[in-house]
Design a protein around this motif. Sequence first.
Motif, mmCIF file in Angstrom:
data_model
loop_
_atom_site.group_PDB
_atom_site.id
_atom_site.type_symbol
_atom_site.label_atom_id
_atom_site.label_comp_id
_atom_site.label_asym_id
_atom_site.label_seq_id
_atom_site.Cartn_x
_atom_site.Cartn_y
_atom_site.Cartn_z
ATOM 1 N N VAL A 1 0.868 -1.190 0.000
ATOM 2 C CA VAL A 1 0.000 0.000 0.000
ATOM 3 C C VAL A 1 0.897 1.230 0.000
ATOM 4 N N VAL A 2 0.583 2.195 -0.858
ATOM 5 C CA VAL A 2 1.378 3.411 -0.985
ATOM 6 C C VAL A 2 0.482 4.627 -0.787
ATOM 7 N N LEU A 3 0.951 5.577 0.014
ATOM 8 C CA LEU A 3 0.275 6.863 0.197
ATOM 9 C C LEU A 3 1.080 7.911 -0.552
ATOM 10 N N ASP B 1 8.914 -6.105 -2.401
ATOM 11 C CA ASP B 1 9.423 -6.044 -3.767
ATOM 12 C C ASP B 1 10.337 -4.833 -3.877
ATOM 13 N N ALA B 2 11.604 -5.073 -4.200
ATOM 14 C CA ALA B 2 12.575 -3.971 -4.267
ATOM 15 C C ALA B 2 12.192 -2.950 -5.326
ATOM 16 N N GLY B 3 11.420 -3.362 -6.327
ATOM 17 C CA GLY B 3 11.041 -2.439 -7.399
ATOM 18 C C GLY B 3 9.709 -1.769 -7.174
ATOM 19 N N LEU B 4 9.164 -1.865 -5.974
ATOM 20 C CA LEU B 4 7.838 -1.301 -5.695
ATOM 21 C C LEU B 4 7.754 0.178 -6.059
ATOM 22 N N LEU B 5 8.749 0.963 -5.660
ATOM 23 C CA LEU B 5 8.714 2.411 -5.873
ATOM 24 C C LEU B 5 9.544 2.859 -7.066
ATOM 25 N N ALA B 6 10.028 1.920 -7.854
ATOM 26 C CA ALA B 6 10.862 2.289 -8.999
ATOM 27 C C ALA B 6 10.083 3.164 -9.978
ATOM 28 N N HIS B 7 10.666 4.338 -10.315
ATOM 29 C CA HIS B 7 10.037 5.288 -11.243
ATOM 30 C C HIS B 7 8.593 5.586 -10.838
ATOM 31 N N TRP B 8 8.384 5.718 -9.558
ATOM 32 C CA TRP B 8 7.013 5.858 -9.053
ATOM 33 C C TRP B 8 6.252 7.048 -9.646
ATOM 34 N N PRO B 9 6.779 8.278 -9.597
ATOM 35 C CA PRO B 9 5.988 9.406 -10.120
ATOM 36 C C PRO B 9 5.535 9.215 -11.561
ATOM 37 N N SER C 1 -3.682 -0.481 -13.782
ATOM 38 C CA SER C 1 -4.988 -0.134 -13.214
ATOM 39 C C SER C 1 -5.003 -0.459 -11.727
ATOM 40 N N TRP C 2 -4.456 0.447 -10.923
ATOM 41 C CA TRP C 2 -4.329 0.211 -9.488
ATOM 42 C C TRP C 2 -5.640 0.501 -8.757
ATOM 43 N N LEU C 3 -5.888 -0.291 -7.721
ATOM 44 C CA LEU C 3 -6.989 0.017 -6.811
ATOM 45 C C LEU C 3 -6.583 1.227 -5.983
ATOM 46 N N GLN C 4 -7.479 2.199 -5.862
ATOM 47 C CA GLN C 4 -7.129 3.448 -5.187
ATOM 48 C C GLN C 4 -8.321 4.018 -4.447
ATOM 49 N N THR C 5 -8.018 4.899 -3.492
ATOM 50 C CA THR C 5 -9.068 5.675 -2.833
ATOM 51 C C THR C 5 -8.509 7.063 -2.548
ATOM 52 N N PRO C 6 -9.305 8.123 -2.776
ATOM 53 C CA PRO C 6 -8.800 9.475 -2.512
ATOM 54 C C PRO C 6 -8.684 9.732 -1.017
ATOM 55 N N VAL C 7 -7.748 10.605 -0.657
ATOM 56 C CA VAL C 7 -7.548 10.963 0.749
ATOM 57 C C VAL C 7 -7.740 12.468 0.887
ATOM 58 N N GLY C 8 -8.544 12.876 1.857
ATOM 59 C CA GLY C 8 -8.884 14.281 2.045
ATOM 60 C C GLY C 8 -10.381 14.473 1.911
ATOM 61 N N LEU D 1 -4.482 6.769 -1.584
ATOM 62 C CA LEU D 1 -3.918 5.476 -1.203
ATOM 63 C C LEU D 1 -4.082 4.540 -2.389
ATOM 64 N N VAL D 2 -3.044 3.824 -2.741
ATOM 65 C CA VAL D 2 -3.125 2.897 -3.867
ATOM 66 C C VAL D 2 -2.544 1.549 -3.487
ATOM 67 N N VAL D 3 -3.081 0.529 -4.120
ATOM 68 C CA VAL D 3 -2.529 -0.823 -4.015
ATOM 69 C C VAL D 3 -1.997 -1.173 -5.397
ATOM 70 N N PRO D 4 -0.690 -1.038 -5.632
ATOM 71 C CA PRO D 4 -0.145 -1.323 -6.956
ATOM 72 C C PRO D 4 -0.110 -2.822 -7.215
ATOM 73 N N GLY D 5 -0.796 -3.252 -8.256
ATOM 74 C CA GLY D 5 -0.802 -4.670 -8.580
ATOM 75 C C GLY D 5 -2.193 -5.270 -8.509
ATOM 76 N N GLN D 6 -2.265 -6.570 -8.744
ATOM 77 C CA GLN D 6 -3.532 -7.288 -8.774
ATOM 78 C C GLN D 6 -3.869 -7.838 -7.388
ATOM 79 N N LEU D 7 -5.164 -8.071 -7.158
ATOM 80 C CA LEU D 7 -5.635 -8.570 -5.875
ATOM 81 C C LEU D 7 -6.595 -9.730 -6.093
ATOM 82 N N GLY D 8 -6.689 -10.578 -5.072
ATOM 83 C CA GLY D 8 -7.637 -11.674 -5.156
ATOM 84 C C GLY D 8 -9.056 -11.239 -4.856
ATOM 85 N N ASN D 9 -9.216 -10.212 -4.000
ATOM 86 C CA ASN D 9 -10.548 -9.762 -3.596
ATOM 87 C C ASN D 9 -10.569 -8.239 -3.550
#
Length: 361
Positions: free
Chosen positions: A83-85, A102-110, A130-137, A146-154
């Motif tokens: 999870v990334v904020l 994963d060492a490459g989680l934040l690679a070239h993030w912006p 296509s990351w799962l995300q929710t706005p903050v504020g 907040l984003v979850v980079p990658g695929q999820l089971g649920n």
Amino acid sequence: EQHASISELRRVAGQGDFPVILLRRRVRFVEITEVVHRMLVSDQLAALERSRMIHEVFTAMSLQNATEEGIVARAAELIGAPVVLEDVAHLVLGFDAGPQPDAGLLAHWPERSRRVGYLEATGRGTGEESWLQTPVGIQGQRWGRLVVPGQLGNDEDAAMVLERAGQTLSIARLAGRDQKELLHQARAGLLHELRQPHALGADEVMIRAGALGLAESPHYVPVVFRLDDRRGQTPTGVQLRERALLDALNDVVGSARATSLSASLQSGQVGMVLGVGARLLEEPLLERICRQLAQGQQSVEWSVGVGRGRKSVKDAARGLEEAVQVAETVATLDTRARPFYRFADVRLRGLLALMHDDARL
């Protein structure tokens, strides 16, 4: 004939959008409904229990004034994924790598994050990733997501966790923390780690620094700004001056189309690792930054020490100690003819300052 009728039944059933089950012996219909009802109720109860648990976890975190890092880490634990904020400029304010780092989680993030469209509600953004995300504020004043980079089971369960975590972060912001404070804390945390004897690996440093806004460059320069002492200055006053200088420094670096990793090192000191396009550009870039910082000031109330430039962020960050010593020495000078100083500029004073703890001196 019976086999043919079963095949025909299977063909017809396949055309519908609901399941068809053939029972090979007679059963009471009520027995079937009881089993199905029990399964449905069991699933509903499990979902309700999960929802109640998630609600209680984040409510407790709000009441306990949990840190942003703690909220993000709890979300990653509940989802079982990274999870990334990030802020609206796609700079990473906090992250947790989840159960399988994963060492490459934040690679070239912006760059990657910009390709994932922002949503005003929880869901999957468009784009290559296509990351799962929710706005903050609060509505109309979103300061990150907040984003979850990658695929999820649920996705449904993860979305519920992400929403509650986002709400908890929003409450923390309304309680007095702001976006700049989060970014300052993240940058200060990385600089602090880099100054430790057993620091991070070079690749991980570059990835994390890039996620905090420092672009990859061929040359990096450590710089320290030391605020002059004021008679009767309170610690709160020093902190306010330090924050004002830090904000102005970030604005000036941005206007010069450069990037840096800057944060408070200790009370009255602001450290910066500045990315430079080429070693020959170091001097003019530093002069421009110092000159613009001094504009509009009745007098410059800080000393600037510069350490030796390096090819890596990690090595440049270690040079902050040298820059601190230069800035401390410059603070004792009667006049400051230069916008910034190096050890070679302070000469004997610099040598004495460097050796002031040496018993031989």
